[in-house]
Scaffold this motif. Structure first.
Motif, PDB file in Angstrom:
ATOM      1  N   ARG A 225      -1.426  -1.844 -12.323  1.00 12.77           N
ATOM      2  CA  ARG A 225      -1.304  -0.517 -11.677  1.00 12.77           C
ATOM      3  C   ARG A 225       0.153  -0.252 -11.336  1.00 12.77           C
ATOM      4  NH1 ARG A 225      -6.240  -1.018  -7.537  1.00 12.77           N
ATOM      5  NH2 ARG A 225      -7.937  -0.644  -8.998  1.00 12.77           N
TER       6      ARG A 225
ATOM      7  N   LYS B 264       0.827  -1.212   0.000  1.00 14.04           N
ATOM      8  CA  LYS B 264       0.000   0.000   0.000  1.00 14.04           C
ATOM      9  C   LYS B 264       0.865   1.269   0.000  1.00 14.04           C
ATOM     10  CE  LYS B 264      -2.629   0.902   3.499  1.00 14.04           C
ATOM     11  NZ  LYS B 264      -3.088   0.355   4.748  1.00 14.04           N
TER      12      LYS B 264
ATOM     13  N   GLN C 275      -2.658   8.941 -10.718  1.00 19.56           N
ATOM     14  CA  GLN C 275      -3.950   8.494 -10.172  1.00 19.56           C
ATOM     15  C   GLN C 275      -3.779   7.030  -9.806  1.00 19.56           C
ATOM     16  OE1 GLN C 275      -7.506  10.210 -11.471  1.00 19.56           O
ATOM     17  NE2 GLN C 275      -6.587  11.112 -13.310  1.00 19.56           N
ATOM     18  N   ARG C 276      -3.585   6.784  -8.541  1.00 23.72           N
ATOM     19  CA  ARG C 276      -3.202   5.450  -8.063  1.00 23.72           C
ATOM     20  C   ARG C 276      -4.132   4.333  -8.501  1.00 23.72           C
ATOM     21  NH1 ARG C 276       0.901   4.840  -4.153  1.00 23.72           N
ATOM     22  NH2 ARG C 276       0.260   2.729  -3.697  1.00 23.72           N
ATOM     23  N   ARG C 277      -5.408   4.641  -8.572  1.00 22.08           N
ATOM     24  CA  ARG C 277      -6.381   3.572  -8.852  1.00 22.08           C
ATOM     25  C   ARG C 277      -6.478   3.261 -10.346  1.00 22.08           C
ATOM     26  NH1 ARG C 277      -8.709   1.950  -4.624  1.00 22.08           N
ATOM     27  NH2 ARG C 277     -10.328   0.839  -5.765  1.00 22.08           N
ATOM     28  N   LYS C 278      -5.857   4.110 -11.158  1.00 24.66           N
ATOM     29  CA  LYS C 278      -5.933   3.879 -12.608  1.00 24.66           C
ATOM     30  C   LYS C 278      -4.813   2.947 -13.068  1.00 24.66           C
ATOM     31  CE  LYS C 278      -8.480   7.794 -14.370  1.00 24.66           C
ATOM     32  NZ  LYS C 278      -8.466   8.893 -15.333  1.00 24.66           N
TER      33      LYS C 278
END
Ligand code: SAM
Length: 296
Positions: free
Chosen positions: A277, A184, A249-252
């Motif tokens: 990712r 994370k 954009q971490r989630r992309k």
């Protein structure tokens, strides 16, 4: 060496300079042991404050070593001036470490060892400033030592400006610096720091070790700039842009974040899944993407 601190109780900690002074003798001794100053070395302490680490570092270093202190707060500088008035191997510099040029301190081609209990608000920009200074130094050394015209933008083979750096930082920042892909905490700070340095989280420090006490846990990190980088980007600016954009954009997915820099098929040619990712990608893959962009 008689360098006992003069009375410093009158100094009120300044929030804007991130002043949390260490007072726990055990923690101080543990930090000094982690650094292990040796005779003849040149140590640079960033933000010596009231000298909590400075005194024991100097004692361990001995008279043959050199200690440079960079402190922004004029009031603390005048206290330190009195403390070290008779100590010839201490150089006190009133400056902002964020814009300070460390290169001239490295005389006799001796690498510097950096130590600092850093204000949390400047730790990331300071780290980037130091990594940039190290890179500038290695590239300058390479230019002097390398007459070949085909010099890449990366520094390979020239000695680092800093042999190591020991910092007290917010624990969360240390975790980010040392994080592995897939975790994370893994992000831009991890990739950029690990590109230039070997990183090691040493131990945590509780708020009770400081006065005033910070609200968060702290930790000590050791950074050792690579003598030879394990993965070399042909152009550090491209590499930095790739890392920044990949984590924008971490989630992309990589495909989405890197759209403007590289096409899917080029990622697949590198055996990198465009649907992955950035947080799963090892350092070597960021370097491979950067080099593919430069080669295209
Ligand atoms: N080293 C001391 C200790 O451990 O007790 C003080 C640590 S305190 C967390 C941070 C120190 O860095 C303070 O003395 C502060 O004035 C200094 N400082 C803050 N910003 C600075 C900057 N930009 N350049 C140099 N020193 C800075």
């Amino acid at each position: 060496m008689n360098t006992k601190p003069v009375s410093v109780n009158s100094h009120r900690a300044r929030k804007r300079f991130g002043q949390n002074f260490l007072h726990d003798e055990n923690i101080i001794a543990r930090i000094v042991r982690a650094v292990t100053p040796r005779a003849g070395e040149h140590l640079v302490e960033i933000g010596p404050g009231q000298g909590a680490l400075t005194q024991p570092l100097l004692e361990a270093l001995g008279e043959a070593g050199q200690l440079s202190l960079i402190e922004i707060d004029r009031d603390l500088v005048s206290i330190l001036e009195k403390t070290f008035a008779r100590t010839t191997n201490v150089k006190l510099i009133q400056a902002d470490a964020l814009s300070f040029d460390f290169l001239p301190l490295a005389t006799n081609k001796q690498p510097l060892r950096i130590v600092g209990n850093l204000p949390y608000n400047i730790s990331t920009p300071l780290l980037f400033h130091l990594l940039q200074q190290n890179l500038d130094h290695q590239q300058a050394g390479q230019i002097v030592g390398d007459s070949s015209a085909a010099r890449s933008d990366s520094a390979q083979g020239a000695a680092p400006l800093f042999s190591d750096m020991h910092f007290m930082l917010q624990q969360e920042v240390v975790q980010r610096i040392c994080a592995e892909p897939g975790s994370k905490q893994y992000g831009r700070l991890s990739v950029m720091t690990q590109y230039f340095c070997q990183t090691e989280s040493l131990f945590t420090v509780p708020p009770s070790a400081f006065s005033p006490q910070p609200k968060v846990l702290s930790a000590i990190v050791r950074l050792m700039p690579h003598q030879q980088q394990p993965h070399v980007a042909h152009n550090n600016k491209t590499f930095a842009a790739v890392v920044k954009t990949a984590f924008a954009q971490r989630r992309k997915t990589l495909k989405n974040n890197l759209r403007a820099l590289i096409v899917d098929s080029a990622l697949r040619d590198l055996d990198i899944d465009p649907g992955a990712r950035a947080e799963t990608l090892p350092l070597a893959d960021f370097v491979a993407i950067s080099n593919a962009i430069d080669a295209s």
